[in-house]
Design a protein around this motif. Structure first.
Motif, mmCIF file in Angstrom:
data_model
loop_
_atom_site.group_PDB
_atom_site.id
_atom_site.type_symbol
_atom_site.label_atom_id
_atom_site.label_comp_id
_atom_site.label_asym_id
_atom_site.label_seq_id
_atom_site.Cartn_x
_atom_site.Cartn_y
_atom_site.Cartn_z
ATOM 1 N N HIS A 97 -17.358 33.974 -12.826
ATOM 2 C CA HIS A 97 -16.165 33.603 -13.576
ATOM 3 C C HIS A 97 -14.923 34.379 -13.175
ATOM 4 O O HIS A 97 -13.841 33.917 -13.431
ATOM 5 N N HIS A 98 -15.071 35.538 -12.549
ATOM 6 C CA HIS A 98 -13.858 36.222 -12.122
ATOM 7 C C HIS A 98 -14.167 37.298 -11.087
ATOM 8 O O HIS A 98 -15.296 37.712 -10.912
ATOM 9 N N HIS A 99 -13.110 37.694 -10.401
ATOM 10 C CA HIS A 99 -13.198 38.770 -9.424
ATOM 11 C C HIS A 99 -12.309 39.899 -9.925
ATOM 12 O O HIS A 99 -11.569 39.739 -10.884
ATOM 13 N N HIS A 100 -12.372 41.040 -9.261
ATOM 14 C CA HIS A 100 -11.642 42.209 -9.736
ATOM 15 C C HIS A 100 -10.673 42.722 -8.684
ATOM 16 O O HIS A 100 -11.021 42.824 -7.514
ATOM 17 N N LEU A 101 -9.460 43.019 -9.136
ATOM 18 C CA LEU A 101 -8.437 43.647 -8.308
ATOM 19 C C LEU A 101 -8.326 45.085 -8.802
ATOM 20 O O LEU A 101 -8.093 45.311 -9.993
ATOM 21 N N ILE A 102 -8.521 46.043 -7.906
ATOM 22 C CA ILE A 102 -8.581 47.446 -8.302
ATOM 23 C C ILE A 102 -7.448 48.217 -7.645
ATOM 24 O O ILE A 102 -7.333 48.236 -6.417
ATOM 25 N N CYS A 103 -6.588 48.840 -8.470
ATOM 26 C CA CYS A 103 -5.462 49.609 -7.929
ATOM 27 C C CYS A 103 -5.962 50.980 -7.480
ATOM 28 O O CYS A 103 -6.563 51.714 -8.263
ATOM 29 N N LEU A 104 -5.696 51.308 -6.225
ATOM 30 C CA LEU A 104 -6.142 52.586 -5.663
ATOM 31 C C LEU A 104 -5.316 53.758 -6.185
ATOM 32 O O LEU A 104 -5.746 54.907 -6.114
ATOM 33 N N ALA A 105 -4.129 53.487 -6.723
ATOM 34 C CA ALA A 105 -3.271 54.573 -7.211
ATOM 35 C C ALA A 105 -3.609 54.944 -8.656
ATOM 36 O O ALA A 105 -3.909 56.094 -8.948
ATOM 37 N N CYS A 106 -3.588 53.959 -9.572
ATOM 38 C CA CYS A 106 -3.782 54.293 -10.988
ATOM 39 C C CYS A 106 -5.167 53.921 -11.508
ATOM 40 O O CYS A 106 -5.522 54.270 -12.622
ATOM 41 N N GLY A 107 -5.944 53.194 -10.722
ATOM 42 C CA GLY A 107 -7.299 52.847 -11.134
ATOM 43 C C GLY A 107 -7.399 51.638 -12.051
ATOM 44 O O GLY A 107 -8.480 51.276 -12.497
ATOM 45 N N LYS A 108 -6.256 50.992 -12.334
ATOM 46 C CA LYS A 108 -6.274 49.820 -13.208
ATOM 47 C C LYS A 108 -7.116 48.717 -12.572
ATOM 48 O O LYS A 108 -7.113 48.532 -11.362
ATOM 49 N N VAL A 109 -7.853 47.979 -13.411
ATOM 50 C CA VAL A 109 -8.671 46.872 -12.934
ATOM 51 C C VAL A 109 -8.109 45.589 -13.544
ATOM 52 O O VAL A 109 -7.954 45.487 -14.761
ATOM 53 N N GLN A 144 1.473 46.171 -9.275
ATOM 54 C CA GLN A 144 2.932 46.035 -9.310
ATOM 55 C C GLN A 144 3.614 47.329 -9.747
ATOM 56 O O GLN A 144 4.552 47.790 -9.116
ATOM 57 N N GLU A 145 3.104 47.938 -10.849
ATOM 58 C CA GLU A 145 3.763 49.164 -11.359
ATOM 59 C C GLU A 145 3.724 50.290 -10.338
ATOM 60 O O GLU A 145 4.708 50.995 -10.161
ATOM 61 N N CYS A 146 2.579 50.469 -9.679
ATOM 62 C CA CYS A 146 2.466 51.556 -8.705
ATOM 63 C C CYS A 146 3.335 51.275 -7.475
ATOM 64 O O CYS A 146 3.928 52.201 -6.909
ATOM 65 N N ARG A 147 3.440 50.012 -7.077
ATOM 66 C CA ARG A 147 4.330 49.666 -5.951
ATOM 67 C C ARG A 147 5.790 49.924 -6.338
ATOM 68 O O ARG A 147 6.549 50.466 -5.558
ATOM 69 N N ASP A 148 6.155 49.547 -7.573
ATOM 70 C CA ASP A 148 7.532 49.774 -8.036
ATOM 71 C C ASP A 148 7.864 51.269 -8.050
ATOM 72 O O ASP A 148 8.936 51.678 -7.626
ATOM 73 N N LYS A 149 6.898 52.097 -8.512
ATOM 74 C CA LYS A 149 7.101 53.548 -8.577
ATOM 75 C C LYS A 149 7.301 54.126 -7.180
ATOM 76 O O LYS A 149 8.130 55.004 -6.970
ATOM 77 N N SER A 150 6.519 53.648 -6.209
ATOM 78 C CA SER A 150 6.603 54.223 -4.861
ATOM 79 C C SER A 150 7.901 53.835 -4.153
ATOM 80 O O SER A 150 8.305 54.483 -3.197
#
Length: 152
Positions: A97-109, A144-150
């Motif tokens: 039913h779904h896949h996961h996108l994992i942020c390498l900076a903040c760990g958000k899934v 998005q948030e981590c990209r905006d911060k960088s």
């Protein structure tokens, strides 16, 4: 997507079938997942939520309960590569039913809806004479948030 109606009465039934007791502690921990259906919670996350409700459940009990719920296929255990297992309610009526996108900076899934791999699964099954019953896909990158911060 079918937002499967998992409630405590279906879960009680699963416990009875496997001859386990749905103790008050297990019920409280299960309720955390029912209330946070869209989150992927670690044992520490669950423990913090339970403590806010002033329930006296130790971290060891949370760990044991999560392992049991995972063994009973009530929770799905996932490893996102950061050394901490996370869990979500196992919505068995909708495999893939779904896949996961994992942020390498903040760990958000972030969950990604849609199954783009059915065709690939068919090809793999046919070419390797292998019956596939499930798959999990994890994409690693930056939210998005981590990209905006960088960029600041």
């Amino acid at each position: 997507m079918n937002c499967m109606s998992i409630d405590l009465s279906n879960l009680r039934q699963k416990f009875r079938e496997r001859e386990y007791k749905l103790t008050p502690q297990r019920q409280i921990i299960l309720q955390v997942f029912v209330d946070n259906r869209d989150k992927h919670l670690s044992a520490e996350d669950v423990h913090n939520i339970v403590r806010q409700q002033s329930n006296d459940i130790g971290l060891a009990t949370v760990y044991r309960t999560l392992e049991l719920l995972s063994d009973l296929d009530i929770l799905q255990k996932m490893d996102f590569g950061d050394g901490r297992s996370r869990y979500e309610i196992n919505e068995t009526s909708t495999p893939h039913h779904h896949h996961h996108l994992i942020c390498l900076a903040c760990g958000k899934v972030i969950e990604f809806e849609g199954d783009l791999l059915e065709d690939l699964e068919t090809v793999i099954s046919r070419n390797s004479n292998f019956t596939i019953v499930d798959h999990q896909v994890k994409f690693y990158g930056y939210c998005q948030e981590c990209r905006d911060k960088s960029e600041d």
